[in-house]
Design a protein around this motif. Structure first.
Motif, PDB file in Angstrom:
ATOM      1  N   GLN A  82       0.854  -1.186   0.000  1.00 29.70           N
ATOM      2  CA  GLN A  82       0.000   0.000   0.000  1.00 29.70           C
ATOM      3  C   GLN A  82       0.891   1.238   0.000  1.00 29.70           C
ATOM      4  O   GLN A  82       1.861   1.315   0.759  1.00 29.70           O
ATOM      5  N   TYR A  83       0.571   2.185  -0.878  1.00 33.56           N
ATOM      6  CA  TYR A  83       1.337   3.436  -0.955  1.00 33.56           C
ATOM      7  C   TYR A  83       0.528   4.562  -0.317  1.00 33.56           C
ATOM      8  O   TYR A  83      -0.667   4.726  -0.598  1.00 33.56           O
TER       9      TYR A  83
ATOM     10  N   GLY B  61      -0.191   8.895  -5.009  1.00 31.09           N
ATOM     11  CA  GLY B  61      -0.140   7.695  -4.179  1.00 31.09           C
ATOM     12  C   GLY B  61      -1.523   7.230  -3.794  1.00 31.09           C
ATOM     13  O   GLY B  61      -2.518   7.498  -4.468  1.00 31.09           O
TER      14      GLY B  61
ATOM     15  N   SER C  30      -2.849   0.631  -4.387  1.00 24.69           N
ATOM     16  CA  SER C  30      -2.483  -0.687  -3.865  1.00 24.69           C
ATOM     17  C   SER C  30      -1.891  -1.522  -4.990  1.00 24.69           C
ATOM     18  O   SER C  30      -2.391  -1.509  -6.118  1.00 24.69           O
TER      19      SER C  30
ATOM     20  N   MET D  53      10.731   0.723  -1.303  1.00 24.77           N
ATOM     21  CA  MET D  53       9.350   0.925  -0.869  1.00 24.77           C
ATOM     22  C   MET D  53       9.257   2.078   0.120  1.00 24.77           C
ATOM     23  O   MET D  53       8.347   2.926   0.031  1.00 24.77           O
ATOM     24  N   LYS D  54      10.202   2.157   1.048  1.00 27.41           N
ATOM     25  CA  LYS D  54      10.180   3.227   2.038  1.00 27.41           C
ATOM     26  C   LYS D  54      10.423   4.584   1.394  1.00 27.41           C
ATOM     27  O   LYS D  54       9.825   5.595   1.795  1.00 27.41           O
TER      28      LYS D  54
ATOM     29  N   TYR E 176       9.493   5.598  -1.542  1.00 28.41           N
ATOM     30  CA  TYR E 176       8.325   6.078  -2.266  1.00 28.41           C
ATOM     31  C   TYR E 176       7.037   5.975  -1.446  1.00 28.41           C
ATOM     32  O   TYR E 176       5.935   6.046  -2.000  1.00 28.41           O
ATOM     33  N   GLY E 177       7.175   5.785  -0.133  1.00 27.24           N
ATOM     34  CA  GLY E 177       6.004   5.800   0.734  1.00 27.24           C
ATOM     35  C   GLY E 177       5.191   4.534   0.708  1.00 27.24           C
ATOM     36  O   GLY E 177       3.989   4.564   1.024  1.00 27.24           O
ATOM     37  N   GLY E 178       5.803   3.398   0.357  1.00 26.66           N
ATOM     38  CA  GLY E 178       5.083   2.137   0.317  1.00 26.66           C
ATOM     39  C   GLY E 178       5.319   1.319   1.581  1.00 26.66           C
ATOM     40  O   GLY E 178       6.371   1.432   2.219  1.00 26.66           O
TER      41      GLY E 178
END
Length: 438
Positions: A250-251, A262, A265, A348-349, A351-353
């Motif tokens: 999930q973003y 963002g 999912s 992931m971290k 890009y806010g995921g």
């Protein structure tokens, strides 16, 4: 599926790509039947007839990948094996050498540089393997048990030897070029297509050997049984190759100016067989090294006798056990170097995921590593069983361990077939046509 093929040929640009690919395949198959200078073609055919139906060890494996060109000592005798070996070596060195790892992260420019290094290494390996093949043919070890094996290369002068090595090296370079032409202007991955064609070309002769060596109903019962076993194995391989564990991602929603970004999912697909065919190739190559050393060693020492007794026959219990354990080991080894959970977690971290229920950062990396290890176990066991079960089942029908329905070949054929069909399907769907897989 046949309707989709018909629609593909009705599309001008897609039809052009398909015909171009078929043309390259024809050129490749013609080259596998042109003997190199300095070889007595009649003696080669005599030795091939003598060795027909018997296992040639490492030579049999490479001969399968070259479409039968190795044992006939043609200009494409080495086939695509030098390129495959060079690609695997560069992929492994990328993890070890920081310079190569940096090139991999540079995008298309870095990938082009790594491809250039792969080509240079392919030529170097072709020279090395070509020299070894010529030396093996001159000594008569290429066809053990053939009376005219030492007369395959009548003129053993240095000039003839260099000419043979240069010819095979040039043939390998041309095969590499043909594969890249298919990738650029045809359908699918060129090297995979050529590998597929090389293995499929040995099917008719191998199946007919099963029929001629059969005893039930003039061999037709064995023939039909082998066909049915092959179809069942293909179905099982397709089922497992398509299986994957989807980890949801999930973003978070972000506001940049007046727009929100963002909030979507997606998932990370982790295949059950994440390593592909690489562990089987690694295990086969490593297991043939002792047999190759024993073949070229003189004398009757105890270690040579033990190797020839236990590590050269595909149906021997020690051979089967060592082969299975090597496949499992290389499956975990290759997955560990090809998939980096920490790198995926950091991206992931960035890009806010995040994975629902798992904190971003190190907990995410540990979770991915845990899931990857859990699904690698059934994947590695599946590879070991696929590589061994067909061999053990077909021994009773007189097939050798390099029979096309064996583990290595069936994995390659199914993998390349699925990849090529998906590429054609994607191009059909771009034109609002129905694809192959519904």
């Amino acid at each position: 599926m046949l309707t989709a093929f018909a629609r593909a040929f009705k599309t001008p640009d897609l039809r052009k790509k398909l015909l171009f690919t078929l043309g390259i395949i024809v050129v490749y198959r013609v080259g596998t039947h042109i003997p190199i200078p300095g070889v007595d073609y009649q003696n080669v055919q005599t030795c091939i007839d003598v060795a027909k139906g018997s296992s040639q060890g490492l030579f049999g494996l490479v001969n399968m990948f070259s479409g039968g060109a190795l044992l006939q000592i043609t200009i494409f005798a080495l086939g695509i094996m030098p390129y495959i070996t060079a690609s695997i070596i560069l992929q492994l060195l990328t993890v070890v050498i920081p310079r190569l790892e940096a090139l991999k992260k540079e995008g298309s420019a870095g990938t082009a540089k790594i491809t250039q290094y792969t080509r240079y290494l392919t030529v170097a390996l072709a020279i090395l393997q070509g020299t070894g093949l010529v030396a093996t043919a001159r000594s008569g070890a290429l066809f053990s048990g053939c009376q005219v094996a030492t007369e395959i290369v009548p003129d053993q002068s240095i000039f003839v030897t260099i000419t043979m090595v240069i010819t095979m090296t040039a043939g390998t370079a041309m095969v590499m070029w043909l594969g890249e032409l298919i990738t650029d202007r045809g359908i699918g991955n060129g090297m995979s297509i050529l590998m597929f064609i090389s293995i499929a070309a040995t099917f008719p002769a191998a199946l007919w050997t099963i029929k001629t060596q059969g005893t039930l109903a003039d061999g037709w019962i064995e023939f039909v049984t082998v066909i049915l076993v092959g179809l069942v194995m293909v179905g099982l391989v397709v089922f497992v190759e398509q299986a994957q564990r989807r980890i949801p991602v999930q973003y978070a929603k972000r506001m940049i100016g007046r727009r929100s970004y963002g909030g979507t999912s997606t998932y990370i697909p982790l295949k059950v067989n994440q390593a592909g065919i690489i562990p089987v190739i690694f295990a086969s190559s490593l297991l043939y090294i002792p047999a190759l050393i024993a073949q070229f060693s003189s004398g009757t020492s105890s270690w040579k006798t033990w190797i020839e007794t236990n590590l050269t026959k595909g149906d021997h219990p020690i051979y089967i056990t060592v082969y299975f354990l090597l496949i499992v080991f290389f499956a975990f080894f290759y997955v560990a170097i090809s998939f980096n959970p920490e790198e995926v977690a950091d991206n992931m971290k960035k890009y806010g995921g995040f994975i629902p229920g798992i904190r971003a950062g190190r907990p995410t990396a540990e979770y991915l590593s845990y899931v990857l290890n859990r699904i690698t176990w059934p994947g590695s066991l599946y590879l070991g069983l696929i590589a061994l079960v067909p061999t053990m089942a077909l021994v009773g029908f007189g097939a050798n361990q390099n029979f096309p329905f064996g583990g290595t070949s069936i994995l390659i054929i199914v993998g390349v077939g699925l990849e090529t069909v998906k590429q054609i399907e994607s191009q059909l769907q771009q034109r609002n046509y129905e694809g192959f897989l519904r």
